[in-house]
Write an enzyme that holds these catalytic residues in place. Structure first.
Site, PDB file in Angstrom:
ATOM      1  N   ASN A  21       0.855  -1.173   0.000  1.00  0.00           N
ATOM      2  CA  ASN A  21       0.000   0.000   0.000  1.00  0.00           C
ATOM      3  C   ASN A  21       0.897   1.231   0.000  1.00  0.00           C
ATOM      4  OD1 ASN A  21       0.757   0.539   2.740  1.00  0.00           O
ATOM      5  ND2 ASN A  21      -0.926  -0.723   3.496  1.00  0.00           N
ATOM      6  N   ASN A  55      -4.663  -8.815   9.378  1.00  0.00           N
ATOM      7  CA  ASN A  55      -3.518  -8.409   8.574  1.00  0.00           C
ATOM      8  C   ASN A  55      -3.132  -6.964   8.862  1.00  0.00           C
ATOM      9  OD1 ASN A  55      -4.904  -6.522   6.457  1.00  0.00           O
ATOM     10  ND2 ASN A  55      -6.200  -8.333   6.592  1.00  0.00           N
ATOM     11  N   LYS A 102      -0.654  -0.914  32.594  1.00  0.00           N
ATOM     12  CA  LYS A 102      -0.910   0.512  32.765  1.00  0.00           C
ATOM     13  C   LYS A 102      -1.790   1.042  31.645  1.00  0.00           C
ATOM     14  CE  LYS A 102       2.328   3.307  34.102  1.00  0.00           C
ATOM     15  NZ  LYS A 102       3.594   4.084  34.145  1.00  0.00           N
ATOM     16  N   TYR A 157      -4.130  -3.030  -4.782  1.00  0.00           N
ATOM     17  CA  TYR A 157      -2.806  -2.773  -4.222  1.00  0.00           C
ATOM     18  C   TYR A 157      -1.806  -2.464  -5.333  1.00  0.00           C
ATOM     19  CZ  TYR A 157      -4.330  -4.607   0.292  1.00  0.00           C
ATOM     20  OH  TYR A 157      -4.983  -4.800   1.477  1.00  0.00           O
ATOM     21  N   LYS A 183     -12.561  -1.493  -3.465  1.00  0.00           N
ATOM     22  CA  LYS A 183     -11.645  -0.511  -2.876  1.00  0.00           C
ATOM     23  C   LYS A 183     -10.269  -0.650  -3.494  1.00  0.00           C
ATOM     24  CE  LYS A 183     -10.099  -0.635   1.527  1.00  0.00           C
ATOM     25  NZ  LYS A 183     -10.222  -0.541   2.992  1.00  0.00           N
ATOM     26  N   MET A 184      -9.586   0.492  -3.662  1.00  0.00           N
ATOM     27  CA  MET A 184      -8.233   0.488  -4.196  1.00  0.00           C
ATOM     28  C   MET A 184      -7.329   1.374  -3.345  1.00  0.00           C
ATOM     29  SD  MET A 184      -8.704   2.955  -7.550  1.00  0.00           S
ATOM     30  CE  MET A 184      -6.941   3.204  -7.801  1.00  0.00           C
ATOM     31  N   LYS A 185      -6.043   1.092  -3.401  1.00  0.00           N
ATOM     32  CA  LYS A 185      -5.060   1.867  -2.659  1.00  0.00           C
ATOM     33  C   LYS A 185      -4.672   3.124  -3.430  1.00  0.00           C
ATOM     34  CE  LYS A 185      -4.858  -1.102   0.662  1.00  0.00           C
ATOM     35  NZ  LYS A 185      -5.429  -0.764   1.983  1.00  0.00           N
ATOM     36  N   ASP A 214      -8.267   4.279  -0.429  1.00  0.00           N
ATOM     37  CA  ASP A 214      -7.615   4.155   0.881  1.00  0.00           C
ATOM     38  C   ASP A 214      -6.173   4.626   0.776  1.00  0.00           C
ATOM     39  OD1 ASP A 214      -6.630   3.419   3.343  1.00  0.00           O
ATOM     40  OD2 ASP A 214      -6.958   1.262   3.075  1.00  0.00           O
ATOM     41  N   ALA A 215      -5.847   5.703   1.506  1.00  0.00           N
ATOM     42  CA  ALA A 215      -4.486   6.257   1.484  1.00  0.00           C
ATOM     43  C   ALA A 215      -3.594   5.691   2.572  1.00  0.00           C
ATOM     44  CB  ALA A 215      -4.547   7.785   1.625  1.00  0.00           C
ATOM     45  N   ASN A 216      -4.143   4.861   3.464  1.00  0.00           N
ATOM     46  CA  ASN A 216      -3.349   4.227   4.522  1.00  0.00           C
ATOM     47  C   ASN A 216      -2.506   5.214   5.321  1.00  0.00           C
ATOM     48  OD1 ASN A 216      -3.443   1.670   2.336  1.00  0.00           O
ATOM     49  ND2 ASN A 216      -3.743   1.133   4.489  1.00  0.00           N
ATOM     50  N   GLU A 266      -9.316   2.070  11.430  1.00  0.00           N
ATOM     51  CA  GLU A 266      -8.763   0.716  11.483  1.00  0.00           C
ATOM     52  C   GLU A 266      -7.471   0.642  12.278  1.00  0.00           C
ATOM     53  OE1 GLU A 266      -6.021  -0.444   7.848  1.00  0.00           O
ATOM     54  OE2 GLU A 266      -7.931   0.281   7.087  1.00  0.00           O
ATOM     55  N   ASP A 293     -11.386  -2.465  14.150  1.00  0.00           N
ATOM     56  CA  ASP A 293     -11.247  -3.900  13.901  1.00  0.00           C
ATOM     57  C   ASP A 293     -11.032  -4.598  15.243  1.00  0.00           C
ATOM     58  OD1 ASP A 293     -10.404  -6.486  13.283  1.00  0.00           O
ATOM     59  OD2 ASP A 293      -9.022  -5.866  11.715  1.00  0.00           O
ATOM     60  N   HIS A 323     -12.551  -3.053   9.442  1.00  0.00           N
ATOM     61  CA  HIS A 323     -11.385  -3.516   8.689  1.00  0.00           C
ATOM     62  C   HIS A 323     -11.166  -5.001   8.979  1.00  0.00           C
ATOM     63  CE1 HIS A 323      -7.037  -4.535   9.098  1.00  0.00           C
ATOM     64  NE2 HIS A 323      -6.925  -3.932   7.930  1.00  0.00           N
ATOM     65  N   GLU A 342     -15.525  -5.492   5.569  1.00  0.00           N
ATOM     66  CA  GLU A 342     -14.541  -5.560   4.497  1.00  0.00           C
ATOM     67  C   GLU A 342     -14.381  -7.004   4.035  1.00  0.00           C
ATOM     68  OE1 GLU A 342     -10.307  -3.379   3.623  1.00  0.00           O
ATOM     69  OE2 GLU A 342     -10.629  -4.127   5.656  1.00  0.00           O
ATOM     70  N   SER A 343     -13.876  -7.199   2.834  1.00  0.00           N
ATOM     71  CA  SER A 343     -13.599  -8.535   2.318  1.00  0.00           C
ATOM     72  C   SER A 343     -12.317  -8.518   1.514  1.00  0.00           C
ATOM     73  CB  SER A 343     -14.755  -9.018   1.433  1.00  0.00           C
ATOM     74  OG  SER A 343     -14.464 -10.274   0.852  1.00  0.00           O
ATOM     75  N   TYR A 344     -11.512  -9.569   1.669  1.00  0.00           N
ATOM     76  CA  TYR A 344     -10.270  -9.715   0.902  1.00  0.00           C
ATOM     77  C   TYR A 344     -10.373 -10.959   0.020  1.00  0.00           C
ATOM     78  CZ  TYR A 344      -8.097  -6.283   4.014  1.00  0.00           C
ATOM     79  OH  TYR A 344      -7.789  -5.143   4.707  1.00  0.00           O
TER      80      TYR A 344
END
Length: 389
Positions: A21, A55, A102, A157, A183-185, A214-216, A266, A293, A323, A342-344
């Site tokens: 990504n 992941n 803590k 990706y 969705k795309m990166k 998605d810019a991650n 996420e 997630d 996510h 989401e799905s991969y």
């Protein structure tokens, strides 16, 4: 006689691939799998709860083996079971796992505990003899189950030698598999090049409402605004994680100028982090989406606290699309009324995807009617999980 945990086993397994990504590649990515065996017998076999981490975060093996698994095994049975002693109590177990921890600085311990929490809930539902989604709907929801859950295909990706044609072919494959939204990166190349990639995908999926980007967390504020300006006319389904997930000011300022839906969360791994996003991130409860997630953020036990916080702040569970692309979140979506999951379909196997023989149809997927999370209905994943027995 109180229920007991007989053993807990963990190992790290690879989920590496050549994809990347905007921030990381997955060439050395792995994940932890765990098995919690109880002394409860069902159908002649001991009940075993399974779990894994999502992941994007590496296997927390050291934390699990050195700290959290021993802590759980050392706990008295009354400290980890329900009042009748007939089943595990995930809330009590969470308190045991967090003993002498803590507050703040959550780090990767959230992933370790989330992995164990998944296995605990799998065991709880198996002991009750019901699918987890039914247990959640009956005990924590209003009894309503979403028989089919909205899912989108996460892909797009960056890969070596992957051009626009290959990107389009990938997206065509998702549509042919029954998905309606993909969705795309973005953020891993220049804005101009990413816009070309977006336009190529739009030729396949049609309306911008069928595309998520998605810019991650790649952009600073200036870049995030510039990218938003470049893509706003496409009216995308959402613009995801533009900047650092803990930079609430960036998210708030971007929200002031970007006119369409955004998504993030996420990489926020606790109730407090989620609360800070709602307080300070400028997110819109009418249009935006939250992607917490459970497998990365202390588990379903903490996720339910997050859902309660959202409700108190005027947010609906229908704004949540987790996510991770795994069966645990699918159960939560069906049982607690989330917007989807989401799905991969193409990566992170065997963890990505859902039960065998449950095809995606018109962007929705069903769940098997078997006790627990349903890992046993996904052959390649269950085969891997059984190596812990």
């Amino acid at each position: 006689m109180l229920l007991k945990i007989v053993s807990i086993k963990e190992k790290a397994v690879p989920i590496s691939s050549s994809i990347r990504n905007s921030f990381i590649d997955f060439s050395k990515m792995n994940a932890s799998i765990v098995a919690i065996q109880t002394d409860v017998i069902r159908d002649g076999k001991p009940v075993i709860g399974y779990g894994f981490n999502s992941n994007g975060r590496y296997a927390p093996s050291g934390l699990l083996r050195e700290r959290f698994i021993p802590r759980l095994l050392e706990a008295a049975p009354e400290d980890i079971t329900n009042n009748e002693g007939t089943n595990l109590d995930p809330h009590k177990i969470f308190n045991v796992l967090m003993t002498n921890e803590k507050p703040g600085g959550h780090g990767e311990r959230t992933v370790a505990i989330g992995t164990l929490d998944m296995a605990v809930w799998d065991a709880v539902a198996k002991i009750e003899g019901v699918p987890l989604y039914k247990l959640l709907a009956d005990q924590y929801g209003d009894g309503t189950i979403d028989e089919k859950v909205f899912v989108y295909a996460a892909g797009g990706y960056y890969m070596p030698n992957k051009g626009l044609i290959e990107l389009q072919d990938e997206m065509k494959g998702y549509l042919e598999a029954g998905y309606t939204k993909v969705k795309m990166k973005v953020g891993g190349d220049s804005i101009a090049e990413d816009v070309r990639r977006i336009e190529a995908v739009l030729k396949v999926v049609g309306s911008g409402d069928n595309l998520l980007v998605d810019a991650n967390g790649r952009f600073n504020l200036k870049e995030a605004i510039a990218f938003g300006e470049a893509v706003k006319d496409y009216k995308l389904y959402w613009y995801e994680e533009a900047g650092d997930p803990l930079d609430y000011e960036l998210q708030a300022k971007l929200s002031e100028v970007y006119p369409h839906a955004m998504a993030t969360g996420e990489n926020l791994f606790s109730l407090q982090d989620a609360t800070n996003l709602i307080r300070h991130g400028g997110m819109n409860p009418k249009t935006d989406f939250l992607q917490f997630d459970c497998a990365l953020s202390y588990g379903l036990t903490e996720y339910m606290r997050i859902l309660e916080m959202l409700k108190e702040n005027g947010w609906s569970s229908r704004n949540c699309i987790p996510h991770g692309g795994h069966q645990m979140s699918l159960n939560i979506a069906a049982g607690l009324g989330l917007a989807g999951n989401e799905s991969y379909p193409g990566v992170f196997q065997p963890f990505g995807g859902f039960a065998d023989n449950y095809k995606v149809e018109n962007g929705h997927v069903g769940l098997p009617d078997i006790p627990g999370v349903g890992f046993e209905a996904k052959e390649n994943l269950y085969t891997l999980l059984k190596t812990l027995n």
